[in-house]
Design a protein around this motif. Structure first.
Motif, short mmCIF file in Angstrom:
data_model
loop_
_atom_site.label_atom_id
_atom_site.label_comp_id
_atom_site.label_asym_id
_atom_site.label_seq_id
_atom_site.Cartn_x
_atom_site.Cartn_y
_atom_site.Cartn_z
N GLY A 199 0.64 -1.08 0.12
CA GLY A 199 0.04 0.04 0.03
C GLY A 199 0.78 1.44 0.00
N ARG A 200 2.07 1.11 0.05
CA ARG A 200 2.91 2.33 0.04
C ARG A 200 3.18 2.75 -1.52
NH1 ARG A 200 7.18 2.40 4.02
NH2 ARG A 200 7.45 4.49 3.42
N ASP A 201 3.37 4.22 -1.66
CA ASP A 201 3.51 4.74 -3.02
C ASP A 201 4.94 4.47 -3.31
OD1 ASP A 201 0.91 5.70 -2.71
OD2 ASP A 201 1.63 7.95 -3.07
N ILE A 202 5.26 4.70 -4.72
CA ILE A 202 6.60 4.74 -5.20
C ILE A 202 6.79 6.05 -5.61
CG2 ILE A 202 8.49 3.79 -6.72
CD1 ILE A 202 7.51 1.52 -4.76
N ASP A 203 8.00 7.01 -4.86
CA ASP A 203 8.17 8.18 -5.49
C ASP A 203 9.35 8.30 -6.42
OD1 ASP A 203 8.20 10.97 -4.91
OD2 ASP A 203 10.14 10.92 -3.83
N HIS A 204 8.88 9.09 -7.35
CA HIS A 204 10.12 9.64 -8.41
C HIS A 204 11.03 10.44 -7.73
CE1 HIS A 204 7.31 6.99 -10.83
NE2 HIS A 204 8.45 6.64 -11.39
N ILE A 205 12.09 10.39 -7.30
CA ILE A 205 12.69 11.28 -6.61
C ILE A 205 13.05 12.60 -7.51
CG2 ILE A 205 15.23 11.85 -5.69
CD1 ILE A 205 15.42 8.95 -4.93
N ASN A 206 13.29 12.52 -8.89
CA ASN A 206 13.44 13.80 -9.67
C ASN A 206 12.28 14.20 -10.28
OD1 ASN A 206 12.86 11.91 -11.76
ND2 ASN A 206 14.94 11.90 -12.68
N GLN A 207 11.13 13.64 -10.10
CA GLN A 207 9.78 14.03 -10.41
C GLN A 207 9.57 13.80 -11.80
OE1 GLN A 207 9.11 18.03 -9.14
NE2 GLN A 207 9.64 17.65 -7.16
N GLY A 208 10.53 12.79 -12.53
CA GLY A 208 10.08 12.26 -13.68
C GLY A 208 9.46 10.99 -13.56
N LYS A 209 8.21 11.18 -13.85
CA LYS A 209 7.04 10.00 -13.97
C LYS A 209 7.69 8.98 -14.75
CE LYS A 209 3.31 12.92 -12.74
NZ LYS A 209 2.09 13.51 -13.29
N LEU A 254 10.46 4.26 -1.48
CA LEU A 254 9.06 3.94 -0.93
C LEU A 254 8.67 5.32 -0.22
CD1 LEU A 254 9.12 0.54 0.52
CD2 LEU A 254 7.67 1.04 -1.29
N ALA A 255 7.66 5.76 -0.23
CA ALA A 255 7.01 7.00 0.43
C ALA A 255 5.54 6.70 0.76
CB ALA A 255 7.13 8.17 -0.57
N THR A 256 5.17 7.39 1.73
CA THR A 256 3.80 7.69 2.48
C THR A 256 3.15 8.70 1.16
OG1 THR A 256 4.10 9.46 3.39
CG2 THR A 256 4.35 7.37 4.67
N ARG A 257 1.94 8.37 1.11
CA ARG A 257 1.11 9.40 0.27
C ARG A 257 1.62 10.93 0.50
NH1 ARG A 257 -2.76 8.93 -3.37
NH2 ARG A 257 -1.34 7.22 -3.85
N SER A 258 1.51 11.33 1.92
CA SER A 258 2.06 12.62 2.09
C SER A 258 3.46 12.98 1.51
CB SER A 258 1.60 12.97 3.47
OG SER A 258 2.33 12.44 4.42
N GLN A 259 4.16 12.18 1.83
CA GLN A 259 5.64 12.28 1.33
C GLN A 259 5.79 12.47 -0.17
OE1 GLN A 259 7.40 8.88 2.97
NE2 GLN A 259 8.23 9.96 4.61
N ASN A 260 4.86 11.38 -0.93
CA ASN A 260 5.09 11.52 -2.23
C ASN A 260 4.47 12.65 -2.72
OD1 ASN A 260 5.50 10.65 -4.80
ND2 ASN A 260 3.63 9.22 -4.78
N ALA A 261 3.64 13.30 -2.06
CA ALA A 261 2.72 14.66 -2.29
C ALA A 261 3.86 15.77 -2.30
CB ALA A 261 1.39 14.80 -1.65
N TYR A 316 8.86 17.60 5.69
CA TYR A 316 8.98 16.39 4.74
C TYR A 316 10.40 15.98 4.69
CZ TYR A 316 4.55 17.82 3.58
OH TYR A 316 3.03 18.27 3.30
N GLY A 317 11.40 16.55 5.36
CA GLY A 317 12.74 16.07 5.23
C GLY A 317 13.29 15.83 3.75
N ASP A 318 13.99 14.71 3.60
CA ASP A 318 14.18 14.10 2.06
C ASP A 318 13.46 14.34 1.05
OD1 ASP A 318 16.77 14.01 3.39
OD2 ASP A 318 16.42 11.52 3.37
N PHE A 319 12.18 14.39 1.32
CA PHE A 319 11.10 14.38 0.50
C PHE A 319 10.64 15.82 0.06
CE2 PHE A 319 10.69 10.23 2.07
CZ PHE A 319 10.26 9.53 1.02
N ALA A 320 11.18 16.92 0.86
CA ALA A 320 10.99 18.46 0.28
C ALA A 320 11.50 18.57 -1.08
CB ALA A 320 11.52 19.13 1.26
N SER A 321 10.93 18.81 -2.15
CA SER A 321 11.46 19.35 -3.25
C SER A 321 11.94 20.57 -3.56
CB SER A 321 10.66 18.71 -4.43
OG SER A 321 9.25 19.19 -4.13
#
Length: 163
Positions: free
Chosen positions: A79-89, A99-106, A158-163
């Motif tokens: 149920g975890r999201d997979i986050d694209h670090i560079n935002q390239g889908k 791996l990310a939670t929904r809010s981290q991915n957002a 958001y730590g490391d997830f802050a873009s």
């Protein structure tokens, strides 16, 4: 909350697809019959309207980044999201996925950055969007000050997830 359908078993997937972690490509291991034959070694799938690479497998549309995670790490992201670090889908290199939670991915999304805008008074307001809504962070004399405050809030939240 997004509920992800379970992925096919890894053993089954590996009979049909090969994942290249450095390029992020999924390649067919054998020719794929259809209206147009897809030869073995071809990149599997296509880019959907949201920018993600998707692969039709077993009559289902599967997102390539979820398959990449399964094939590289050997377990379903569940149920975890997979986050694209560079935002390239469509960039499914394993080094670009986490791996990310929904809010981290957002939080790692251009639309969620927040920032600063000028008020009628000439001051600059800092704000940041969160899953709970827009968060007011104060008003400042310069745009630079407001951006620093918004960036610090994103980093703290958001730590490391802050873009």
């Amino acid at each position: 909350m997004t509920i992800y359908k379970p992925l096919p078993p890894l053993r089954e997937i590996k009979q049909h697809l090969r994942y290249e972690p450095t390029s992020g490509d999924m390649l067919w291991l054998a020719d794929r019959p259809g209206r147009v034959v897809t030869p073995a070694g071809s990149i599997a799938g296509s880019i959907n309207r949201n920018g993600y690479r998707v692969i039709v497998y077993g009559g289902r549309w599967l997102k390539a980044h979820r398959l990449a995670w399964l094939m590289f790490y050997g377990h379903n992201p569940g149920g975890r999201d997979i986050d694209h670090i560079n935002q390239g889908k469509a960039d499914n290199r394993i080094g670009n996925l986490r791996l990310a939670t929904r809010s981290q991915n957002a939080a790692n999304n251009k639309k969620w950055k927040g920032g600063a805008f000028q008020l009628p008074s000439g001051r600059w307001q800092a704000s940041c969007r969160t899953p709970q809504g827009s968060r007011y962070l104060g008003s400042y004399d310069t745009r630079e000050e407001a951006v620093v405050v918004a960036s610090a809030f994103r980093q703290q939240t958001y730590g490391d997830f802050a873009s």
